[in-house]
Scaffold this motif. Sequence first.
Motif, PDB file in Angstrom:
ATOM      1  N   LEU A 433     -19.263  -2.099   7.397  1.00 59.55           N
ATOM      2  CA  LEU A 433     -19.769  -3.613   7.476  1.00 59.55           C
ATOM      3  C   LEU A 433     -19.441  -4.205   6.153  1.00 59.55           C
ATOM      4  N   VAL A 434     -18.669  -5.331   6.154  1.00 59.02           N
ATOM      5  CA  VAL A 434     -18.811  -6.319   4.934  1.00 59.02           C
ATOM      6  C   VAL A 434     -19.168  -7.768   5.563  1.00 59.02           C
ATOM      7  N   LEU A 435     -20.331  -8.030   4.851  1.00 58.25           N
ATOM      8  CA  LEU A 435     -20.914  -9.380   4.896  1.00 58.25           C
ATOM      9  C   LEU A 435     -20.532 -10.522   4.057  1.00 58.25           C
ATOM     10  N   PRO A 436     -20.902 -11.922   4.658  1.00 57.67           N
ATOM     11  CA  PRO A 436     -20.349 -12.925   3.932  1.00 57.67           C
ATOM     12  C   PRO A 436     -20.994 -12.966   2.478  1.00 57.67           C
ATOM     13  N   PRO A 437     -20.415 -13.203   1.491  1.00 54.29           N
ATOM     14  CA  PRO A 437     -20.803 -13.095  -0.026  1.00 54.29           C
ATOM     15  C   PRO A 437     -22.099 -14.060  -0.039  1.00 54.29           C
ATOM     16  N   PHE A 565     -19.900 -18.835  17.176  1.00 54.70           N
ATOM     17  CA  PHE A 565     -18.758 -19.179  16.548  1.00 54.70           C
ATOM     18  C   PHE A 565     -19.108 -19.409  14.989  1.00 54.70           C
ATOM     19  N   ASP A 566     -20.043 -19.585  14.631  1.00 50.91           N
ATOM     20  CA  ASP A 566     -20.537 -20.315  13.306  1.00 50.91           C
ATOM     21  C   ASP A 566     -20.439 -19.124  12.411  1.00 50.91           C
ATOM     22  N   ILE A 567     -20.501 -17.586  12.588  1.00 49.93           N
ATOM     23  CA  ILE A 567     -20.322 -16.836  11.914  1.00 49.93           C
ATOM     24  C   ILE A 567     -19.728 -15.644  12.389  1.00 49.93           C
ATOM     25  N   GLU A 568     -18.951 -14.682  11.710  1.00 49.65           N
ATOM     26  CA  GLU A 568     -18.084 -13.722  11.787  1.00 49.65           C
ATOM     27  C   GLU A 568     -18.270 -12.687  10.540  1.00 49.65           C
ATOM     28  N   LEU A 569     -18.530 -11.181  11.031  1.00 54.71           N
ATOM     29  CA  LEU A 569     -18.144 -10.315  10.135  1.00 54.71           C
ATOM     30  C   LEU A 569     -17.119  -9.545   9.912  1.00 54.71           C
ATOM     31  N   SER A 620       0.298  -8.038   3.114  1.00 54.27           N
ATOM     32  CA  SER A 620      -0.735  -7.332   2.504  1.00 54.27           C
ATOM     33  C   SER A 620      -1.507  -8.029   1.261  1.00 54.27           C
ATOM     34  N   MET A 621      -2.706  -7.559   1.446  1.00 53.40           N
ATOM     35  CA  MET A 621      -3.852  -8.077   0.188  1.00 53.40           C
ATOM     36  C   MET A 621      -4.384  -6.703  -0.051  1.00 53.40           C
ATOM     37  N   GLU A 622      -4.815  -6.894  -1.379  1.00 56.87           N
ATOM     38  CA  GLU A 622      -5.745  -5.800  -2.320  1.00 56.87           C
ATOM     39  C   GLU A 622      -7.032  -6.063  -2.046  1.00 56.87           C
ATOM     40  N   TYR A 623      -8.147  -5.332  -1.764  1.00 58.92           N
ATOM     41  CA  TYR A 623      -9.252  -5.278  -1.637  1.00 58.92           C
ATOM     42  C   TYR A 623     -10.055  -5.552  -2.920  1.00 58.92           C
ATOM     43  N   LEU A 624     -10.538  -6.578  -3.224  1.00 53.96           N
ATOM     44  CA  LEU A 624     -11.490  -6.513  -4.505  1.00 53.96           C
ATOM     45  C   LEU A 624     -12.976  -6.991  -4.255  1.00 53.96           C
ATOM     46  N   GLY A 625     -13.332  -6.988  -3.135  1.00 53.12           N
ATOM     47  CA  GLY A 625     -14.680  -7.052  -2.714  1.00 53.12           C
ATOM     48  C   GLY A 625     -14.678  -8.083  -1.669  1.00 53.12           C
ATOM     49  N   GLY A 633     -10.347 -15.189   5.874  1.00 49.58           N
ATOM     50  CA  GLY A 633     -10.879 -15.614   6.909  1.00 49.58           C
ATOM     51  C   GLY A 633     -11.442 -14.419   7.719  1.00 49.58           C
ATOM     52  N   PHE A 634     -11.587 -13.315   7.539  1.00 51.30           N
ATOM     53  CA  PHE A 634     -12.197 -12.524   8.286  1.00 51.30           C
ATOM     54  C   PHE A 634     -13.815 -12.331   8.523  1.00 51.30           C
ATOM     55  N   VAL A 635     -14.462 -12.869   7.291  1.00 50.79           N
ATOM     56  CA  VAL A 635     -15.891 -13.051   7.300  1.00 50.79           C
ATOM     57  C   VAL A 635     -15.998 -14.299   6.798  1.00 50.79           C
ATOM     58  N   PHE A 636     -16.921 -15.219   7.385  1.00 55.54           N
ATOM     59  CA  PHE A 636     -17.272 -16.510   7.129  1.00 55.54           C
ATOM     60  C   PHE A 636     -18.897 -16.782   7.902  1.00 55.54           C
ATOM     61  N   VAL A 637     -19.530 -17.683   7.295  1.00 58.48           N
ATOM     62  CA  VAL A 637     -20.711 -18.481   7.972  1.00 58.48           C
ATOM     63  C   VAL A 637     -20.616 -19.878   7.800  1.00 58.48           C
ATOM     64  N   SER A 638     -20.728 -20.495   8.667  1.00 62.80           N
ATOM     65  CA  SER A 638     -20.389 -22.002   8.605  1.00 62.80           C
ATOM     66  C   SER A 638     -21.357 -22.755   9.762  1.00 62.80           C
TER      67      SER A 638
END
Length: 648
Positions: A433-437, A565-569, A620-625, A633-638
């Motif tokens: 699991l990756v959480l919003p910063p 809809f206001d948060i996704e992990l 592609s993107m390299e994961y840096l955290g 746009g895969f994790v957000f909280v709004s």
Amino acid sequence: MIDTPTTFSIITTCKGRLAHLRQSLPLMVGQRGGCEVIVVDYDCPEGTASWVRSNHAQTRVVEVAEAPTFNPSKARNRGAALARGNWLVFVDADILLSPGFIERFVGRLSPGHFYRPRPAVPDMHGMFICSRSNFLEVGGYDEAIQGWGGEDPDIYHRLREFFARRCVWFPGDWLGFIEHSDDERVRFAALADKALSHRVNTLYRTVKYDLFKLSGVPHIALAMREQLHARVRHVVLDAVSTGIAQCSFNVDVSTLPGITLPRDCSLSRTLRYEFRAPTAEPTSTPPDQALPMPMPMSMSMSMPAPDVPVQRASVARAVGSPMDEFRFLRREPLSLGPTLFAMVRNETYLLPHFLAHYRQLGVENFVFYDDHSSDGSVELLMQQPSCSIITSDRSFRQEMPDGRSFTLYARRHVPESLGARRWVLTVDADEFLVLPPTLPTLRQLFAHLDERGHRCVLASMVDFYPQRLAHRNYGHALSPFDGSRHFDVDRTFARSLRTPRPASRFRGVRARLLAMLKERHPGLHGHLVDGRNYTPASLWKVPLIKTGCGVTLESVHEVNVQPPFDIELALAHFKFGPDLDGRIADALISRSYFRSSQEYEFLKVAIDVLATESLVYPGSMEYLGPQSLEAAGFVFVSDRSDVDMPAP
């Protein structure tokens, strides 16, 4: 903004709560800003109406006689019917308005919105402000709902989902509340069992909303709703008292008065509802004694179809527990902290990294189901603190009596058995699991979700991969985030308010591998795909659910409610690691995974013929955290689904 002067009608009800009203009513009467106060004496045995008239003559009083059972919906609707204000302020007798509360809203309310306090703690759940026109448009509170709980979330849901009204939050510290026992809450309720009453009303609301959606009409006549609620109540109570394990509930939509289907349209659809016997409140059972849980029961509703006889199960079956299917290899006491459930099979590479990752997020309790591992996974877990291990004689894909797979059965019942109203994270060993910063720990995440009143969270499954499949055999000491650093930035699904199920948009690296195979080796591709209904797995899950709140897994990827809809992990998904070859071999022997391990057949062929092909492409993107997945746009909280009310 409204053009007419803002006027308010404060509406409160009382039945056996005069002691509370003596404290709260003076604060209501003392409000300024153009408001009236209405008290509904709902056949109160303490003489509420007389006391109000003697002590607060300016207050308007509504008396309801010969009503021994308290129906809060009817009481509030009676008060609203008398109201003169263009904004209705519903306040329970145990809520204390701060001085100047009403003045804070003067000139700051807008049509199409309703207003609730945040944090939305249970003691303040019934307090909200709504325009009189919107209240009448939605039909007020549903008077068919009886007993404790359900009428408040029902009107909020109808305003938001069926009438497109938006919730605006105002600070909860503008209010106070009087603490009291649950006995006072259910003293005059139609059903004194708080948890059972909640189950009845939740199931009733679910059926009602489905009828709204099927008919396209967000209104049903009260008499029909009362019949529906009575029927649901009878089914639930009969199931609990007599041991019904499965029964049917049939509604012919075409015969319902007031619901019109399009001409020449025939409707035939079967809906399945599941409900569980009430579980204990979190404080009533020590966390380490929460297992087992009551036997779940189910109810189906078919449309159209005649009523069919109720099927009764034996008493022995009814009083059993889903946890009877499992046995403990190791059982550790559970703290009240973040809890994780995972099903594992031969995961000695991933488990050390998995445990370290989730401990860093704040997981305190791990519950593992082991599916007959033979590589030392159980022995590894036995050496780890705070890890409970269960198993059974069943395999992942074995079919249960209800027709569902054992995997789904376990994912439903084990988290529920850990205690009511507990956030439980359910993941596989290859899902990190990756959480919003802005919410870097699970405790912070849970506090945010509770503040918003959420019960579950959706997560994107993001496949991580090395540059080439030939690079998959890196050392076991290397973290999967370091061994498989790349992911595709294209969003994998789209969402709609019309359905809880997302719509697939992009299938990620596995779909690209399949396309490469079709282009370079069409014969092999045809052998894998032609006539076999090959479908890649859905790239979303609902890994986080609050137990005992009416959320049920419908499949490994879906729940019975609309996730917020206001948060996704995000779930960083690691398929392409040093254990891949062993997992492929095991899957092709056991055939215990999705579609008889069909995807593992494809992965074996891909390794054989595409191992040296580059998987990295312009998307592609390299994961840096976590910030990498946030940027994609895969994790957000709004605040996309709700807005906050600014301070005055």
